[in-house]
Enzyme design. Structure first.
Site, PDB file in Angstrom:
ATOM      1  N   LYS A 209       0.840  -1.204   0.000  1.00 51.64           N
ATOM      2  CA  LYS A 209       0.000   0.000   0.000  1.00 51.64           C
ATOM      3  C   LYS A 209       0.877   1.257   0.000  1.00 51.64           C
ATOM      4  O   LYS A 209       0.662   2.175  -0.775  1.00 51.64           O
ATOM      5  CB  LYS A 209      -0.893  -0.046   1.236  1.00 51.64           C
ATOM      6  CG  LYS A 209      -1.785   1.133   1.432  1.00 51.64           C
ATOM      7  CD  LYS A 209      -2.679   0.855   2.640  1.00 51.64           C
ATOM      8  CE  LYS A 209      -3.272   2.112   3.218  1.00 51.64           C
ATOM      9  NZ  LYS A 209      -4.057   1.829   4.423  1.00 51.64           N
ATOM     10  N   GLU A 215      10.896  -4.682   3.519  1.00 46.21           N
ATOM     11  CA  GLU A 215      10.936  -6.089   3.107  1.00 46.21           C
ATOM     12  C   GLU A 215      10.479  -6.243   1.657  1.00 46.21           C
ATOM     13  O   GLU A 215      11.086  -6.958   0.859  1.00 46.21           O
ATOM     14  CB  GLU A 215      10.033  -6.939   4.013  1.00 46.21           C
ATOM     15  CG  GLU A 215      10.526  -7.118   5.440  1.00 46.21           C
ATOM     16  CD  GLU A 215      10.069  -5.994   6.367  1.00 46.21           C
ATOM     17  OE1 GLU A 215       9.663  -4.915   5.872  1.00 46.21           O
ATOM     18  OE2 GLU A 215      10.142  -6.201   7.594  1.00 46.21           O
ATOM     19  N   GLY A 266      -4.227  -2.084   6.084  1.00 44.22           N
ATOM     20  CA  GLY A 266      -3.572  -3.284   5.551  1.00 44.22           C
ATOM     21  C   GLY A 266      -4.211  -4.584   6.013  1.00 44.22           C
ATOM     22  O   GLY A 266      -4.535  -5.466   5.213  1.00 44.22           O
ATOM     23  N   ARG A 267      -4.455  -4.695   7.315  1.00 41.99           N
ATOM     24  CA  ARG A 267      -4.962  -5.971   7.851  1.00 41.99           C
ATOM     25  C   ARG A 267      -6.438  -6.203   7.524  1.00 41.99           C
ATOM     26  O   ARG A 267      -6.966  -7.285   7.775  1.00 41.99           O
ATOM     27  CB  ARG A 267      -4.712  -6.040   9.353  1.00 41.99           C
ATOM     28  CG  ARG A 267      -5.272  -4.868  10.139  1.00 41.99           C
ATOM     29  CD  ARG A 267      -4.700  -4.833  11.543  1.00 41.99           C
ATOM     30  NE  ARG A 267      -5.111  -3.678  12.306  1.00 41.99           N
ATOM     31  CZ  ARG A 267      -4.501  -2.491  12.272  1.00 41.99           C
ATOM     32  NH1 ARG A 267      -3.472  -2.302  11.477  1.00 41.99           N
ATOM     33  NH2 ARG A 267      -4.919  -1.502  13.026  1.00 41.99           N
ATOM     34  N   GLU A 353      -3.018  -6.374  16.194  1.00 40.26           N
ATOM     35  CA  GLU A 353      -2.575  -5.070  15.710  1.00 40.26           C
ATOM     36  C   GLU A 353      -3.714  -4.045  15.866  1.00 40.26           C
ATOM     37  O   GLU A 353      -3.474  -2.858  16.066  1.00 40.26           O
ATOM     38  CB  GLU A 353      -2.142  -5.160  14.239  1.00 40.26           C
ATOM     39  CG  GLU A 353      -1.207  -4.035  13.824  1.00 40.26           C
ATOM     40  CD  GLU A 353      -0.473  -4.326  12.521  1.00 40.26           C
ATOM     41  OE1 GLU A 353       0.746  -4.512  12.569  1.00 40.26           O
ATOM     42  OE2 GLU A 353      -1.116  -4.357  11.472  1.00 40.26           O
ATOM     43  N   HIS A 384      -2.707 -33.199  19.398  1.00 40.12           N
ATOM     44  CA  HIS A 384      -1.502 -33.975  19.686  1.00 40.12           C
ATOM     45  C   HIS A 384      -0.360 -33.070  20.102  1.00 40.12           C
ATOM     46  O   HIS A 384       0.799 -33.490  20.099  1.00 40.12           O
ATOM     47  CB  HIS A 384      -1.114 -34.810  18.467  1.00 40.12           C
ATOM     48  CG  HIS A 384      -2.177 -35.812  18.113  1.00 40.12           C
ATOM     49  ND1 HIS A 384      -2.143 -37.125  18.530  1.00 40.12           N
ATOM     50  CD2 HIS A 384      -3.339 -35.673  17.435  1.00 40.12           C
ATOM     51  CE1 HIS A 384      -3.220 -37.750  18.101  1.00 40.12           C
ATOM     52  NE2 HIS A 384      -3.968 -36.888  17.427  1.00 40.12           N
ATOM     53  N   LYS A 499      11.005  -0.745  13.991  1.00 38.00           N
ATOM     54  CA  LYS A 499      11.409  -0.479  12.598  1.00 38.00           C
ATOM     55  C   LYS A 499      12.441   0.640  12.567  1.00 38.00           C
ATOM     56  O   LYS A 499      13.445   0.558  11.851  1.00 38.00           O
ATOM     57  CB  LYS A 499      10.190  -0.002  11.794  1.00 38.00           C
ATOM     58  CG  LYS A 499       9.408  -1.071  11.108  1.00 38.00           C
ATOM     59  CD  LYS A 499       8.533  -0.404  10.036  1.00 38.00           C
ATOM     60  CE  LYS A 499       7.140  -0.928  10.028  1.00 38.00           C
ATOM     61  NZ  LYS A 499       6.217  -0.191   9.180  1.00 38.00           N
TER      62      LYS A 499
HETATM   63  C1  G6Q Z   1      -1.615  -3.600   8.627  1.00 36.30           C
HETATM   64  C2  G6Q Z   1      -0.361  -2.913   8.750  1.00 36.30           C
HETATM   65  C3  G6Q Z   1       0.836  -3.628   8.179  1.00 36.30           C
HETATM   66  C4  G6Q Z   1       1.014  -3.450   6.678  1.00 36.30           C
HETATM   67  C5  G6Q Z   1       2.424  -3.919   6.294  1.00 36.30           C
HETATM   68  C6  G6Q Z   1       2.688  -3.797   4.820  1.00 36.30           C
HETATM   69  O1  G6Q Z   1      -2.675  -3.155   8.956  1.00 36.30           O
HETATM   70  O2  G6Q Z   1      -0.503  -1.632   8.257  1.00 36.30           O
HETATM   71  O3  G6Q Z   1       0.840  -5.002   8.462  1.00 36.30           O
HETATM   72  O4  G6Q Z   1       0.045  -4.138   5.970  1.00 36.30           O
HETATM   73  O5  G6Q Z   1       3.367  -3.196   7.016  1.00 36.30           O
HETATM   74  O6  G6Q Z   1       2.534  -2.475   4.421  1.00 36.30           O
HETATM   75  P1  G6Q Z   1       2.512  -2.088   2.909  1.00 36.30           P
HETATM   76  O7  G6Q Z   1       1.321  -2.704   2.274  1.00 36.30           O
HETATM   77  O8  G6Q Z   1       2.476  -0.599   2.884  1.00 36.30           O
HETATM   78  O9  G6Q Z   1       3.778  -2.631   2.302  1.00 36.30           O
END
Ligand code: G6Q
Length: 538
Positions: A209, A215, A266-267, A353, A384, A499
């Protein structure tokens, strides 16, 4: 709309009083068929069985009062209608709308759709056209062959939900279409995935996003390099999903680009293009749309104010009863379905989160427990492994079981008079009862105390539509709880500190030996970096 602190709600006092002597599930005859029939609700293809919770009618009435007083459904409706609920009053914050439900509100034709729905429809139309071009071989690789694999590169919300959905629905995947995921910056993650694909027939869907996540940016570079080394043109293989105007939003570098918007966190983004591109590649457009239809049906069902008729709301309130009043610090989600293997991981992020917060919407300290630790694994494997603690440990863990009457593939096998699916479901129901009832025994080591709460979510089969409903169910459960605790469930400031420190480490590592200056001589950072550097030569 009023945002009252949890401790100010009148029903809280009542519930505290009831929590002093909650109903005892080990009482003879308490767990009757009458109780099971009464504490049972059906909606959107799911049966919710909650007879094995330590509650009774009085507690349910007080939980209803709590939901009403905190205006949970009103806030949910305001969220869906575009209220700016991702904010902390009086302090700088994200200050955004929360409109993940728009991404599946795409089934009505109306000229006056809000912009978020229009944007969702536009992105879906682009996806449909893109998938059609792949199907009709208008888009092919350099050798004129169709693409067979899509690898999604992304992390956090750009990985967990989409991955959980794709794994859950692999049984509905099209022949000759497979998907995989790279999320970790650990180079071994990318190496393992890339070693297992035919690069020439692989599309890589880079999802971020922000377009800046360390990463993902690193893994995109690695993937591009890998294509170049194989003599392939990355722009013919890479697709992007990103925020409009993000640094990644550059159509010249990708075969196709899709957008997501700042009003979807994002989540909560699995039903936006973040999840739909890879899911669409795997399932085909129409099947992928069924996921949205299932989610949309749950979005509508969650508008019901009566907690006994609203599964996500009732589960939110039962969760609050267990966590805030009975004092259980964690809860487990245990799907009796191997296809849901990564669903608990998605919920861990979505729940922890969202609701792992210590300040209220007004920026003050919370004086009550907020989100619990969430964890889980598929059953029967878990039986198990960690069920010993669930049954006889000192920690009481409320459990949410998820199961299905029928398997996905329908390739079942009968051994000793029962099918594997019957064994699976029988185990789930037995665990729920065993946790509640316990067992008396002369031998203390074989004694089960019981009184351990659980609920069961049961549906016919894990289909695209059922999966969409399940995903939305948990999203709303989390959001209802956040409203009740008067916290902002839509930001994630808590992930920033680590971070920032990692970036300082990286700045120091990338500086030449003569330019290292960031950390003082006696700082732990200096010691730790020294340790990492020394192992390089070892
Ligand atoms: C979710 C967070 C987080 C995000 C990641 C990836 O709600 O905001 O998990 O989705 O850090 O972010 P980008 O999509 O910006 O790479």
């Amino acid at each position: 709309m009023e945002f009252l602190d949890f401790s100010e709600l009148a029903a809280v006092g009542k519930l505290q009083h009831y929590a002093q002597s909650p109903c005892d599930l080990t009482e003879p005859a308490l767990l009757s068929s009458h109780r099971f029939a009464k504490y049972h609700l059906s909606s959107c293809g799911f049966d919710l069985l909650y007879a094995c919770q330590r509650l009774d009618d009085a507690v349910l009435t007080a939980l209803q009062e709590l939901a009403d007083e905190a205006e949970l459904v009103e806030k949910f409706l305001a969220m869906k209608q575009g209220a700016v609920l991702n904010r902390i009053e009086g302090f700088p914050s994200e200050n955004r709308q929360v409109l993940h439900t728009s991404s599946r509100d795409v089934f009505r034709d109306s000229p006056d759709h809000p912009p978020s729905v229009q944007q969702a429809k536009k992105q879906l139309a682009r996806l449909r056209a893109f998938l059609k071009d792949l199907e009709s071989s208008r888009i092919v690789n350099q050798a004129g062959e169709p693409f067979t694999t899509m690898v999604q590169v992304g992390i956090g919300g750009s990985d967990l939900g989409p991955r959980a959905l794709c794994l859950a629905l692999a049984a509905w995947g099209r022949p000759n279409h497979r998907v995989d995921f790279i999320s970790n910056v650990d180079p071994d993650d990318a190496a393992r995935v890339l070693a297992g694909v035919d690069l020439s027939r692989t599309l890589v869907n880079v999802v971020s996003k922000s377009g800046t996540t360390l990463e993902t940016v690193t893994n995109e570079r690695l993937v591009r390099e890998t294509f170049v080394r194989a003599g392939l043109d990355p722009t013919r293989h890479l697709v992007a999903v990103t925020g409009k105007s993000s640094p990644m939003d550059d159509s010249t570098r990708y075969l196709a680009t899709f957008h997501m918007y700042d009003y979807i966190g994002g989540r909560y983004s699995a039903t936006s293009m973040v999840g739909m591109v890879t899911l669409g590649f795997l399932l085909g457009y129409d099947r992928a749309l069924e996921v949205l239809a299932g989610a949309h049906a749950m979005d509508r069902a969650a508008e019901e104010k009566n907690i006994r008729q609203n599964i996500p709301l009732l589960m939110a309130m039962i969760g609050i009863w267990n966590h805030n009043f009975l004092g259980f610090p964690t809860h487990a989600v245990l799907p009796y379905s191997q296809a849901l293997v990564r669903f608990p991981a998605h919920l861990q992020q979505c729940d922890m989160e969202s609701n792992g917060k210590s300040v209220t919407r007004l920026g003050g300290p919370v004086r009550w427990q907020t989100g619990p630790v969430v964890w889980g694994e598929p059953g029967t494997n878990g039986q198990h492994a960690f069920y010993q603690l669930l049954h006889q440990g000192t920690e009481i863990v409320p459990v949410e079981f998820i199961g299905f009457r029928h398997s996905q593939y329908g390739q079942d096998f009968r051994v000793q008079g029962t099918t594997s699916q019957q064994k699976l479901v029988a185990n789930m129901l037995a665990q729920s009862l065993a946790l509640a009832r316990g067992r008396d025994h002369d031998n203390p080591n074989k004694y089960f105390p019981g009184n351990r709460p659980s609920l069961v979510l049961l549906a016919d089969r894990l289909t695209p539509s059922t999966m969409g409903a399940l995903l939305a169910l948990y999203e709303h459960r989390i959001v209802f709880q956040g409203f009740c605790w008067n916290i902002n469930s839509f930001d994630q400031e808590g992930v920033q500190l680590g971070k920032a420190l990692a970036n300082r480490f990286l700045a120091e590592l990338s500086a030449g030996d003569d330019h290292r200056q960031e950390f003082a001589g006696d700082s732990p950072e200096k010691f730790l970096l020294g340790l990492v550097n020394s192992s390089k030569s070892g």
